[in-house]
Enzyme design. Sequence first.
Site, mmCIF file in Angstrom:
data_model
loop_
_atom_site.group_PDB
_atom_site.id
_atom_site.type_symbol
_atom_site.label_atom_id
_atom_site.label_comp_id
_atom_site.label_asym_id
_atom_site.label_seq_id
_atom_site.Cartn_x
_atom_site.Cartn_y
_atom_site.Cartn_z
ATOM 1 N N GLU A 257 0.650 -1.238 0.001
ATOM 2 C CA GLU A 257 0.018 0.088 -0.085
ATOM 3 C C GLU A 257 0.781 1.125 -0.036
ATOM 4 O O GLU A 257 1.930 1.017 0.503
ATOM 5 C CB GLU A 257 -0.841 0.112 1.221
ATOM 6 C CG GLU A 257 -1.815 -0.950 1.346
ATOM 7 C CD GLU A 257 -2.426 -1.267 2.842
ATOM 8 O OE1 GLU A 257 -1.939 -0.438 3.746
ATOM 9 O OE2 GLU A 257 -3.247 -2.230 3.223
ATOM 10 N N LYS A 259 2.403 4.494 1.610
ATOM 11 C CA LYS A 259 2.711 4.934 2.758
ATOM 12 C C LYS A 259 2.422 6.290 2.893
ATOM 13 O O LYS A 259 3.214 7.267 2.433
ATOM 14 C CB LYS A 259 4.253 4.718 3.497
ATOM 15 C CG LYS A 259 4.309 5.169 4.925
ATOM 16 C CD LYS A 259 5.529 4.773 5.496
ATOM 17 C CE LYS A 259 5.613 4.797 6.910
ATOM 18 N NZ LYS A 259 5.415 5.952 7.624
ATOM 19 N N ARG A 427 5.514 -3.757 17.081
ATOM 20 C CA ARG A 427 6.271 -3.435 15.884
ATOM 21 C C ARG A 427 6.913 -4.768 15.478
ATOM 22 O O ARG A 427 8.121 -5.121 15.735
ATOM 23 C CB ARG A 427 7.369 -2.451 16.301
ATOM 24 C CG ARG A 427 7.850 -1.739 15.270
ATOM 25 C CD ARG A 427 8.961 -0.645 15.507
ATOM 26 N NE ARG A 427 8.609 0.623 16.098
ATOM 27 C CZ ARG A 427 8.147 1.680 15.416
ATOM 28 N NH1 ARG A 427 7.838 1.621 14.118
ATOM 29 N NH2 ARG A 427 7.489 2.497 15.966
ATOM 30 N N LYS A 433 7.975 -1.134 6.738
ATOM 31 C CA LYS A 433 7.926 0.128 6.035
ATOM 32 C C LYS A 433 9.024 0.292 4.991
ATOM 33 O O LYS A 433 10.140 -0.118 5.489
ATOM 34 C CB LYS A 433 7.714 1.439 6.961
ATOM 35 C CG LYS A 433 9.060 1.434 7.977
ATOM 36 C CD LYS A 433 8.658 2.824 8.589
ATOM 37 C CE LYS A 433 9.456 2.722 10.011
ATOM 38 N NZ LYS A 433 9.348 3.882 11.033
#
Length: 585
Positions: A257, A259, A427, A433
């Site tokens: 997706e 960011k 996390r 990311k």
Amino acid sequence: MTFKKLSEYFEELEKTSSRLKITEILANLFKEAEEDEIGKICYLSLGRLLPQYEGLEFQMAEKMLVRAVAKAFGIEDQAVQKQYKKEGDLGVVAEELKARGYKGAQVQSLFGEPKKQILSVGEVYKRLMEIAKEKGEGSVDRKITKMAALLTEIEALAVRFVVRIPLGKLRLGFSEMTLLDGLSWMGKGDKSLRPELEGAFNVVADIGKIAETFKKSGEKGIKEIKVTLGVPILSALAQRLPTVEEMVEKMGEVVVEPKYDGTRLQVHFGRSIGGVRVFTRNLENVTHMFPEIVEAVKKEVKAEEIIFDSEGVGVDPKTGGYLPFQETIKRKRKYGIEDKAKEIPLKCYLFDVLYKDGKSLISEPLRKRREILEKAIEHKANTLVLSPQIITSDPEEIRAFHQEQIERGLEGAMIKKADSAYEPGRRGFTWVKFKQEETKKGGGLADTLDCVIMGTYRGKGKRAGFGVGAFLVGVKKDDVFVTVSKIGTGLSDEQWREVYKRTENKALKTEEKPEEYSVDKNLYPDTWVKPEIVVEIQADNITESPIHTAGLALRFPRLVRFRDDKTQNQATTLRETEKLFELQK
Ligand code: ATP
């Protein structure tokens, strides 16, 4: 439990700095508390009456508290104010007045003549709640009178803490996490239950509810804690990996997706909670700041109840293009909300659904959650927009998607394991990311660091004009801050002025080194700053360092921006910094 007893515990906690000792004191306190008290005790020990996300504020300015103290002990406002200026702690001033025997001669208690009864935790809590909830015309006077009445009815030590709570200055020096340790110690006499308790807190971020459930039903109760509409879930967070190949290797098929570079918004909707609630990553209730989201959710959600996860991004009303983070964050404000909403309308990019119509979805695989999300939203694309995505395990496809996002001015891409559950507060390697594959380009850090400003140094030459010449930043190692950089270059003039303006704030400066700071003597700054300003720092790389207490230092650091959306608890940790150090090798 009497409030007097609780105050004695608070006094002991205030005097103690050892984490282990604090945990033990808390465990004893929790053991002694009744089932219906323990939740309230948790909130009170954090200086609140309810979880932070309820947004209940006392609305009692310092001046009002001064008047309440004066009224309670029958002396002039100015006399209290003078003493307060000298002492610096209104709680202590009031305690001394009470101890010296000033009688509440001028105040008629609203609850009848002060009786010689000893108030319980529950009673004091109820009275504080009434004071906090006073609203509208005449409420200032009513708050003062009720507070004064309460102060006449409690013991001197209790006065100290009751006065500090509305001022937001109880500061016993611990957070929810320490309370969870205290609960574990209460249950097992050690820390072994902390992971379980923390897991439950991640799903229902209400420490009072967790404590009460644990006290009433033990581990079994904690296992049964479920996503609750209206109570924020701690946001899942992302890991970092150096290359796309490693991402695919680790996660298999992934959802990719964009960011978005805005602000995380968790949206709850349902009749049982009276409509819409919007929470930030810091568990702040920001519903009133985003009227367009509230309206859009009411119109466009096709479900009775829902919780979704999203990123809010400001858009240019003329072009419809994304605005930078610095603009989006201007929407976080107390006043002028309507005007700013017109100037910087928000689009809410939806990427996950955590609950729908009475059912928690966090254990469902992401793929399935996405299907549910798509069916639950009308596709109007005005304010609520489904984040686009691709599903793939081909590194080249991921790279191409990522490149597209960078060209559109976004931060990069989020890569998520397609078959993963939602991991509240973690996390983990289910979300990664992907900003810039800089390591591939040779050197460079895979990510920026969110550091805390720990102190400032006076400037020489040109920088003297800015009022600050350098500043010390650090990262978090458990409850301690360790230093990673003294930053004296890499800022624009405007940024220097901003650093000065923020660190000059009287409430943040301290003469003494905060206890939780670990700093080499040679790096002691001219002024210490409390750990409340989070800055995002970009650096060329990380090197080993003999003087920075992190053992690592940043090379060529640059200030990217102030992270007003983060608290010190969300600062980068030493462990993450070490991982970034490893990643660059
Ligand atoms: P950074 O400082 O890099 O923005 P962070 O420390 O704020 O990261 P991370 O866990 O590293 O947080 O990255 C996740 C954040 O990215 C989320 O909190 C969210 O605000 C934002 N985000 C933007 N787009 C997405 C997306 N498609 N899915 C999940 N999070 C997204």
